[in-house]
Each structure stands twice: as structure tokens, then as C-alpha cells.
Scaffold this active site. Structure first.
Site, short mmCIF file in Angstrom:
data_model
loop_
_atom_site.label_atom_id
_atom_site.label_comp_id
_atom_site.label_asym_id
_atom_site.label_seq_id
_atom_site.Cartn_x
_atom_site.Cartn_y
_atom_site.Cartn_z
N ARG A 34 0.84 -1.20 0.00
CA ARG A 34 0.00 0.00 0.00
C ARG A 34 0.87 1.25 0.00
NH1 ARG A 34 -1.96 2.92 4.99
NH2 ARG A 34 -3.65 4.33 4.36
N ARG A 78 -7.79 19.92 8.52
CA ARG A 78 -6.61 19.95 9.39
C ARG A 78 -6.47 21.28 10.10
NH1 ARG A 78 -3.05 15.78 9.11
NH2 ARG A 78 -3.37 14.28 7.41
N LYS A 222 -13.24 2.98 0.92
CA LYS A 222 -12.91 3.07 2.34
C LYS A 222 -14.10 3.65 3.11
CE LYS A 222 -8.81 4.53 3.51
NZ LYS A 222 -7.64 5.44 3.60
N THR A 280 -6.25 -0.87 10.33
CA THR A 280 -5.95 0.04 11.44
C THR A 280 -5.80 -0.66 12.78
OG1 THR A 280 -7.39 1.66 10.31
CG2 THR A 280 -6.49 2.29 12.44
#
Length: 471
Positions: A34, A78, A222, A280
Site C-alpha cells: 500500500r 486539518r 474506504k 488500522t
């Protein structure tokens, strides 16, 4: 030779980007590499792809090929830049602002999302830095939010922001994502993972780009927020595979409900016959430590019990101290767990075509006669997908293809052991080559091998798509 149904995806980073490190990951069990475009540059990604192509070119047939998955950054919110980390204490009151100029000394925190003020209400929760720092909105005006610190810590520059329960008004494909996808297509990546998929429309936009570029890359959706979870069945129908991205899911939804959310997604993947990835924190402790926790081992086993096609490592292999050891542990856990896999998820799959029924029939027949494996002859990989959907219990699906792109994409289809054969047009020659390869695979000690063979290629020449083959 040991067989595991579950594939292993490794995120490549500074700890694993050299060719020697990549070879070691491959030898230990990595099936897919990945490339995380949240951190990688086109230059660094190109270097990794070139090294993987070299390994694939040099690899023995029995080793399988490494697939390459490009993971888009997606629409991210962010915090701004700070010269020094801001030390936040529980109970502090701070100002979050969308203004461009921010004075850090006054405890104002810049957020790069213009719709922030209109998206949240008094009492809303805002999570920063993967949920380590949390705020509660006390009040707001046109440009700022007055917030109370619920969970404190040191806040550095450009930390990821989550707005649990809020629909973020950002495009599914950013300008950066499109540049990265074009780069990936140009360099022949096998899979593209689209971040923060909220509905099937997001996937259709990506498919249009791939079609224009005549790319055969497979799309992985995802699932990272509540909206994506609410639309999981339509997303499954529109994608090739789905990733349970537990990092953001654990913040955007209920952390305590995360195991059940994972099961809901895995159920949908099984129902629609889609490839499934659990990601994860699988071996998070091994970023620093040489062995996993008992809870991590159990978590991985549960993902395998649920029928995951693949399990994915992130920081463990990109920046961790023990990347190859992580892969060894995953391989060993899969090998042991698959022997005791809880049956039932294969029953969730609903065949909706003759060939999907044939895949289920091949699995059932192989289990009934205690076959040594299932042989799938395929050009596009569809036959292998059909058989994998039925989740053969401990039976390898030896998949033979003359298409090198298909060969790489088989790296993410559970139960498959891929092989390349340059010519599949002649039934007798193909069967002779298959027999030779499988005899070598099993070695001289095992004789009188018995297989179920499934082939769409030969179904017209030979009336039966399913055959029992003795080798």
C-alpha cells in the site's frame, strides 16, 4: 507449503521502502503493498513501484506477485501551522477559527474548513489528532467557535480534524486525489482505495476517470464515517472491494460500537460478494515492541473469523521497528485461525448469476470429496472471485491466468494461490501445465491429488464448467 486464505497488505514507508526490505516483507507473506498518498510523494511512490515491479519480474511462480494499492488522501480537515505545540489543558477555553491569520499566543486554532462554523452547533464535539484531543463547542459567531477542552494534550501543526456526526461539505475527489490517481494509472497500480466514500456516486466519479484512462485498476471503497456506513449496501454494489477503515470510523461513529460496525460491513461484503479488508491498529504495539498484545492477536483472529479477504498494516510496516516480524505474526495467526474459522459468513452471499452459482457448487463439491484444492482457469479473475465469494473452508483456489494484470489483482482475492500461464487456449496443454505446477507445489511426498476444476474459458469446448481432476 503452508496455505492461508487471508491476504496481507503492508503500508510502505521509510522503514520498508528499500528493495531488500520489500523482498523480506514478500518472503514473510506480504501480498499487497500500500502506498499512502497522505504521506508519499510521486517521486517516492514511483521508486517503490519500480522496486516492486523488479521483485515481481524476478519472483518465482510459486511466490505469487505483489499487488500495488494506491490509497488516496481524500478530503481532509486539518489544523494550521504552529511554531511550537500548543499545550491544551482539560477545561481550557480556546477559539477555533476559519480566519487565515491566527495568533497562536491567544490560543486561537486555525481550521482549514470554511464551512466549519455552519456545520457544527453548540454542544457539538470536535476531535483532533485521531481523537487524542477533543473539544466541546460552547458558542459561535461568524468566524469563530468558542470551545472547551474535554481531552487535552500538545497540539502540533496540521493535525487531522474529525467532526463526528457531521456531513462534511467537501468533494469526494480533491484536485490532489485526481493528480495522484492519474499518477497511479500511469504507473500501472492494481488497486485504488478511495478515502471517505459516502455513497455510490463517489465511486462512479472515480470509475469515470479510470474508464477515460482505460485503466483496469480495481476500486476499494474506504468506509470512514456514518454516512458511508448508512449507504454500505449501495457502496458494496458499486465497488470491487471495501475497506473497514477503523481509525476514522472509531471517531466518526461510536467507538464502543466499532466491533458491531465492522461486522455490519463484513456482512455486506459477504452478501454482495465483494473483497473485504480490515485495517488500522492490528498490531499497533509492534511499532515499538517485538511481540503483539494478546488483545491484538484476538482482534486479528476475529477479522479472519468474519471472512476478511485481507488484513492491513499501517504504521507497523511504514515506520515501525519490526515490520517483517509483523508480517510473520499475521501469517502465523491466519494459518492457525483459519483451521478453526467460524462458518456462516459464506451463507450471507447471494448468488445472482449462473457463474456465481457455479462458484458455490465448486466449493461445496470440493468440501464434500475432500479435494486438495480448486483449480480456476481465468482471464479476468471473475471465476476466482466467484469461488472466493463462497469462502472455501481451508481449500486453496489455484488460479491460473494468462493476463499479468489479473495475476497482480489476484493478490487481494481471498483463498487464491495465483499462477501465470502464457497460453490457456488449448485445454489439454493447459491441464498438462497445471498438473506439472501443482505436483511441484505439493512435492513428491503427496500423491493421488484430487481437484475440482472450474473454467469459463473451456465451458463451451467442454460442456461441463466444473470437472473433477485427478493428478
Amino acid at each position: 507449503m503452508s496455505f492461508t486464505r487471508t491476504k496481507i497488505i503492508c503500508t510502505i514507508g521509510p522503514a520498508t521502502e528499500t528493495i531488500s526490505a520489500l523482498k523480506k516483507l514478500h518472503n514473510n507473506g506480504m501480498n499487497v503493498a500500500r502506498i499512502n498518498m497522505s504521506h508519499a510523494t510521486h517521486k517516492s511512490a514511483k521508486a517503490v513501484i519500480d522496486r516492486i515491479n523488479k521483485i515481481n519480474k524476478d519472483a518465482k511462480v510459486e511466490s505469487g506477485k505483489i499487488g500495488v494499492l494506491l490509497d488516496t488522501q481524500g478530503p481532509e480537515i486539518r489544523t494550521g501551522d504552529t511554531e511550537l505545540p500548543l499545550d491544551l489543558k482539560v477545561g481550557d477555553e480556546v477559539t477555533l477559527t476559519v480566519r487565515d491569520q491566527v495568533d497562536v499566543e491567544t490560543s486561537s486554532i486555525k481550521i482549514n474548513y470554511k464551512d466549519l462554523i455552519h456545520s457544527v452547533s453548540e454542544g457539538s464535539k470536535i476531535s483532533v489528532d485521531n481523537g487524542l484531543i477533543n473539544f466541546k463547542v460552547l458558542s459561535k459567531d461568524e468566524e469563530t467557535l468558542l470551545c472547551k477542552v474535554l481531552d487535552g494534550g500538545k497540539l502540533g501543526s496540521k493535525r487531522h480534524v474529525n467532526l463526528p456526526g457531521v456531513r462534511v461539505n467537501l468533494p469526494s475527489l480533491t484536485a490532489k486525489d485526481i493528480e495522484d490517481i492519474n499518477f497511479g494509472v500511469k504507473n500501472g497500480v492494481d488497486f485504488i482505495a478511495l478515502s471517505f466514500v459516502r455513497n455510490s456516486d463517489d465511486l462512479e466519479k472515480l470509475q469515470i476517470i479510470l474508464d477515460k484512462k482505460k485503466s483496469k485498476a480495481k476500486i476499494i471503497a474506504k468506509i470512514e464515517n456514518q454516512e458511508g456506513l448508512d449507504n454500505i449496501h449501495n457502496i458494496c454494489k458499486a465497488s470491487w472491494g471495501v475497506m473497514v477503515a477503523r481509525g476514522d470510523l472509531g471517531i466518526e461513529t461510536s467507538l464502543t460500537d466499532l466491533p458491531n460496525i465492522q461486522r455490519r460491513i463484513m456482512y455486506a461484503c459477504a452478501k454482495w460478494g465483494r473483497r473485504s479488508i480490515v485495517a488500522t491498529h492490528l498490531l499497533e504495539s509492534m511499532i515499538e515492541n517485538p511481540t503483539p498484545t494478546r488483545a491484538e492477536v484476538t482482534d486479528i483472529a476475529n477479522a479472519i473469523y468474519e471472512g476478511a479477504d485481507a488484513i492491513m498494516l499501517s504504521g507497523e510496516t511504514s515506520v515501525g521497528k519490526y515490520p517483517s516480524e509483523c508480517v510473520t505474526f499475521l501469517k502465523s495467526i491466519a494459518e492457525k485461525t483459519e483451521k478453526f474459522r467460524t462458518l456462516g459468513y459464506e451463507k450471507n452471499f447471494t448468488p445472482n448469476s449462473d457463474w456465481q452459482h457455479i462458484g458455490v457448487a465448486a466449493k461445496n463439491l470440493a468440501e464434500t470429496i475432500n479435494a486438495d484444492g480448486i483449480i480456476a482457469i481465468t482471464r479476468t479473475g471473475k471465476t476466482a472471485n466467484y469461488i472466493s465469494n463462497s469462502k472455501p473452508n481451508g481449500i486453496p483456489v489455484f488460479t491460473f491466468t494468462g493476463n499479468k494484470k489479473t495475476l497482480n489483482q489476484l493478490s487481494l482475492i481471498g483463498s487464491t494461490v495465483p499462477f501465470y500461464l502464457s497460453n490457456l487456449s488449448n485445454h489439454d496443454k493447459t491441464l498438462a501445465n497445471v498438473s506439472k505446477i501443482l505436483k511441484k507445489y505439493y512435492g513428491k511426498d503427496k500423491k493421488d491429488l484430487k481437484f475440482i476444476m472450474v473454467s469459463s474459458i473451456f465451458s463451451e469446448e467442454h460442456s461441463e464448467a466444473i470437472q473433477i481432476i485427478n493428478i
